[in-house]
Design a protein around this motif. Structure first.
Motif, PDB file in Angstrom:
ATOM      1  N   VAL A 272       0.855  -1.182   0.000  1.00 44.87           N
ATOM      2  CA  VAL A 272       0.000   0.000   0.000  1.00 44.87           C
ATOM      3  C   VAL A 272       0.891   1.231   0.000  1.00 44.87           C
ATOM      4  O   VAL A 272       1.791   1.357   0.829  1.00 44.87           O
ATOM      5  CB  VAL A 272      -0.925   0.007   1.236  1.00 44.87           C
ATOM      6  N   GLY A 273       0.672   2.156  -0.947  1.00 41.24           N
ATOM      7  CA  GLY A 273       1.514   3.340  -1.083  1.00 41.24           C
ATOM      8  C   GLY A 273       1.408   4.298   0.100  1.00 41.24           C
ATOM      9  O   GLY A 273       0.522   4.170   0.948  1.00 41.24           O
ATOM     10  N   PRO A 274       2.307   5.288   0.167  1.00 41.90           N
ATOM     11  CA  PRO A 274       2.349   6.207   1.310  1.00 41.90           C
ATOM     12  C   PRO A 274       1.112   7.079   1.464  1.00 41.90           C
ATOM     13  O   PRO A 274       0.804   7.527   2.573  1.00 41.90           O
ATOM     14  CB  PRO A 274       3.587   7.056   1.029  1.00 41.90           C
ATOM     15  N   TYR A 275       0.383   7.335   0.373  1.00 46.68           N
ATOM     16  CA  TYR A 275      -0.801   8.194   0.447  1.00 46.68           C
ATOM     17  C   TYR A 275      -2.104   7.398   0.417  1.00 46.68           C
ATOM     18  O   TYR A 275      -3.186   7.974   0.413  1.00 46.68           O
ATOM     19  CB  TYR A 275      -0.788   9.202  -0.702  1.00 46.68           C
ATOM     20  N   GLU A 276      -1.982   6.077   0.383  1.00 44.98           N
ATOM     21  CA  GLU A 276      -3.170   5.228   0.397  1.00 44.98           C
ATOM     22  C   GLU A 276      -3.515   4.849   1.831  1.00 44.98           C
ATOM     23  O   GLU A 276      -2.641   4.780   2.699  1.00 44.98           O
ATOM     24  CB  GLU A 276      -2.932   3.969  -0.441  1.00 44.98           C
ATOM     25  N   VAL A 277      -4.780   4.597   2.090  1.00 43.36           N
ATOM     26  CA  VAL A 277      -5.225   4.204   3.430  1.00 43.36           C
ATOM     27  C   VAL A 277      -4.882   2.737   3.647  1.00 43.36           C
ATOM     28  O   VAL A 277      -5.351   1.864   2.899  1.00 43.36           O
ATOM     29  CB  VAL A 277      -6.742   4.418   3.582  1.00 43.36           C
ATOM     30  N   PRO A 278      -4.048   2.438   4.649  1.00 42.13           N
ATOM     31  CA  PRO A 278      -3.660   1.039   4.881  1.00 42.13           C
ATOM     32  C   PRO A 278      -4.820   0.240   5.458  1.00 42.13           C
ATOM     33  O   PRO A 278      -5.671   0.762   6.179  1.00 42.13           O
ATOM     34  CB  PRO A 278      -2.509   1.164   5.888  1.00 42.13           C
ATOM     35  N   GLY A 279      -4.836  -1.027   5.129  1.00 43.76           N
ATOM     36  CA  GLY A 279      -5.865  -1.908   5.670  1.00 43.76           C
ATOM     37  C   GLY A 279      -5.472  -2.406   7.050  1.00 43.76           C
ATOM     38  O   GLY A 279      -4.529  -1.901   7.676  1.00 43.76           O
ATOM     39  N   GLU A 280      -6.155  -3.401   7.511  1.00 43.07           N
ATOM     40  CA  GLU A 280      -5.855  -3.972   8.825  1.00 43.07           C
ATOM     41  C   GLU A 280      -4.504  -4.683   8.789  1.00 43.07           C
ATOM     42  O   GLU A 280      -4.209  -5.423   7.848  1.00 43.07           O
ATOM     43  CB  GLU A 280      -6.961  -4.957   9.216  1.00 43.07           C
ATOM     44  N   LYS A 281      -3.698  -4.439   9.809  1.00 40.32           N
ATOM     45  CA  LYS A 281      -2.376  -5.061   9.862  1.00 40.32           C
ATOM     46  C   LYS A 281      -2.507  -6.545  10.162  1.00 40.32           C
ATOM     47  O   LYS A 281      -3.202  -6.945  11.095  1.00 40.32           O
ATOM     48  CB  LYS A 281      -1.518  -4.383  10.928  1.00 40.32           C
ATOM     49  N   LYS A 282      -1.826  -7.334   9.336  1.00 39.32           N
ATOM     50  CA  LYS A 282      -1.859  -8.777   9.512  1.00 39.32           C
ATOM     51  C   LYS A 282      -0.514  -9.260  10.042  1.00 39.32           C
ATOM     52  O   LYS A 282       0.535  -8.770   9.645  1.00 39.32           O
ATOM     53  CB  LYS A 282      -2.171  -9.457   8.176  1.00 39.32           C
ATOM     54  N   MET A 288       3.517  -8.934   7.230  1.00 38.93           N
ATOM     55  CA  MET A 288       4.713  -8.271   7.737  1.00 38.93           C
ATOM     56  C   MET A 288       5.570  -7.731   6.602  1.00 38.93           C
ATOM     57  O   MET A 288       6.130  -6.638   6.689  1.00 38.93           O
ATOM     58  CB  MET A 288       5.537  -9.244   8.592  1.00 38.93           C
ATOM     59  N   MET A 289       5.649  -8.492   5.506  1.00 46.32           N
ATOM     60  CA  MET A 289       6.434  -8.046   4.355  1.00 46.32           C
ATOM     61  C   MET A 289       5.809  -6.806   3.720  1.00 46.32           C
ATOM     62  O   MET A 289       6.506  -5.867   3.338  1.00 46.32           O
ATOM     63  CB  MET A 289       6.555  -9.172   3.326  1.00 46.32           C
ATOM     64  N   ALA A 290       4.464  -6.815   3.617  1.00 46.00           N
ATOM     65  CA  ALA A 290       3.768  -5.662   3.044  1.00 46.00           C
ATOM     66  C   ALA A 290       3.928  -4.439   3.936  1.00 46.00           C
ATOM     67  O   ALA A 290       4.081  -3.314   3.444  1.00 46.00           O
ATOM     68  CB  ALA A 290       2.294  -5.999   2.850  1.00 46.00           C
TER      69      ALA A 290
END
Length: 416
Positions: A272-282, A288-290
């Motif tokens: 997910v790019g720096p200006y995109e809203v991140p989803g739930e952390k898995k 972890m890689m993402a």
């Protein structure tokens, strides 16, 4: 392979696992798991880039020069500072041999003179140094629209669209903000920025006004990908380029095929790019890689927004929580030496955006950088370029100033 060997030459985190590269042979690079190295050992074991190290050698003195310059310019009516005052601040300014010895090293920047009315030596800026400060001030004022966009981008990288004002104060020079940016940038753009109280006492948060949209903002790395894909000789697969970052390694750093394969695999990882809203952390390996790759994209973008494409690690760490980075930022820079370079010169950790530099200079300079580079050139010049007669006069004057400093009760010292 012993742990002692494994901590000799530390480098990269790939695929969510810490790896260390060790130079077993001048032409071969191997990989082993970095499991028992401390953070200090990891920093010490990194591969040194002589170009950046040489640049930071000069920056060490430049930072001291800027500190004294700011003290001189703090008094606009009489821009000068007494040697006695600098002596009291010697330890804080890291002037190990005292202010006189340091000021003498840069006669193109500082002029020492004796004030008969106050019976003590003072220091002021030379005409050349004053010209540089004026050039920088003009460049900063002319770039105010760009500065507003930089702040909008930084706030847009925060999920809450806000960051502490104290964090912005830490990097105001790196972002090219004017001295009075609270008034000239924040208050003057009330339709864009808003100051609100933080949870802690005397803490303010800088926030993007709700009506300001972050849609359409594109990261610097995305612009690079577009340019690369449009090149006629581009041999990179378009799908592979979609999530890639520009990589570059210093001469002499030879990587094994296994190392290159890991880097190539990391480049293909979606994120997910720096200006995109991140989803739930898995907490899965893929999650972890993402998360790591998004952290790389955020600090890459942050460095792209700075005037000189460099910043102290301690300063950028002030934004870590607000950007949602749950990783050690310093280790992140060390894990990706093809994207960043970490220097420890001058008792501070400074990170550079590697792709922005070529032979120690910015590939795409800007007016503010040009002014600061002129000051750096004066620092590098040192005592060179002075006429022989003037050098002798200055040496004689310096001796008199030493006697004045050691015997302040004697008022018969002739002026410099």
């Amino acid at each position: 392979m012993s742990n002692r060997v494994c901590i000799k030459k530390g480098l990269l985190t790939l695929m969510g696992v810490k790896f260390v590269g060790i130079m077993e042979h001048p032409t071969r690079f191997s990989m082993c798991v970095r499991s028992k190295t401390t953070s200090a050992q990891y920093v010490a074991s990194r591969f040194r880039d002589p170009t950046f190290e040489k640049l930071m050698d000069n920056y060490k003195n430049l930072l001291k020069v800027i500190s004294i310059q700011d003290l001189i310019l703090a008094n606009p009516r009489n821009p000068s500072v007494s040697i006695d005052f600098l002596s009291k601040l010697s330890q804080k300014l890291h002037l190990n041999r005292g202010p006189i010895a340091f000021l003498r090293k840069f006669p193109h920047i500082f002029h020492i003179y004796y004030d008969h009315s106050k019976l003590k030596p003072f220091c002021k800026l030379t005409d050349a140094a004053l010209g540089v400060t004026r050039q920088e001030a003009v460049a900063i004022n002319a770039s105010l629209p760009v500065v507003v966009e930089r702040l909008v981008r930084i706030l847009s990288m925060s999920a809450s669209r806000m960051v502490p004002l104290r964090a912005v104060f830490k990097v105001w020079k790196e972002l090219g903000l004017p001295d009075d940016f609270e008034d000239s940038v924040i208050s003057a753009n009330s339709g864009v920025f808003q100051l609100c109280d933080g949870h802690e006492q005397n803490t303010h948060l800088l926030k993007l006004v709700d009506s300001v949209s972050s849609n359409g903002i594109r990261a610097a790395v995305e612009d690079w990908r577009v340019v690369e894909c449009c090149k006629e000789d581009c041999s990179v697969d378009r799908m592979e380029m979609q999530f890639s970052f520009k990589q570059g390694y210093p001469p002499g750093m030879r990587l094994s095929k296994n190392f290159k394969a890991k880097v190539k695999e990391w480049q293909r990882l979606p994120y997910v790019g720096p200006y995109e809203v991140p989803g739930e952390k898995k907490k899965s390996k893929a999650g972890m890689m993402a998360m790591e790759k998004r952290a790389v994209s955020i600090v890459h973008e942050f460095l792209s927004l700075t005037v000189e494409k460099m910043v102290e690690v301690e300063k950028i760490s002030q934004f870590r929580k607000w950007f949602g980075i749950d990783l050690n930022i310093r280790d992140l820079f060390l894990d990706h030496p093809g994207i960043f370079y970490l220097s420890t010169k001058g008792k501070r950790h400074t990170v550079f955006l590697r792709e922005a530099y070529e032979r120690g200079c910015l590939v795409e300079p800007n007016p503010v950088y040009d002014a600061r580079r002129r000051l750096l050139d004066l620092v590098v010049l040192g005592r060179r370029g002075l006429p022989a007669v003037n050098s002798k006069l200055q040496d004689s004057s310096s001796c008199n100033e030493d006697r004045q400093e050691e015997n302040q009760q004697r008022h018969d010292l002739s002026p410099s």
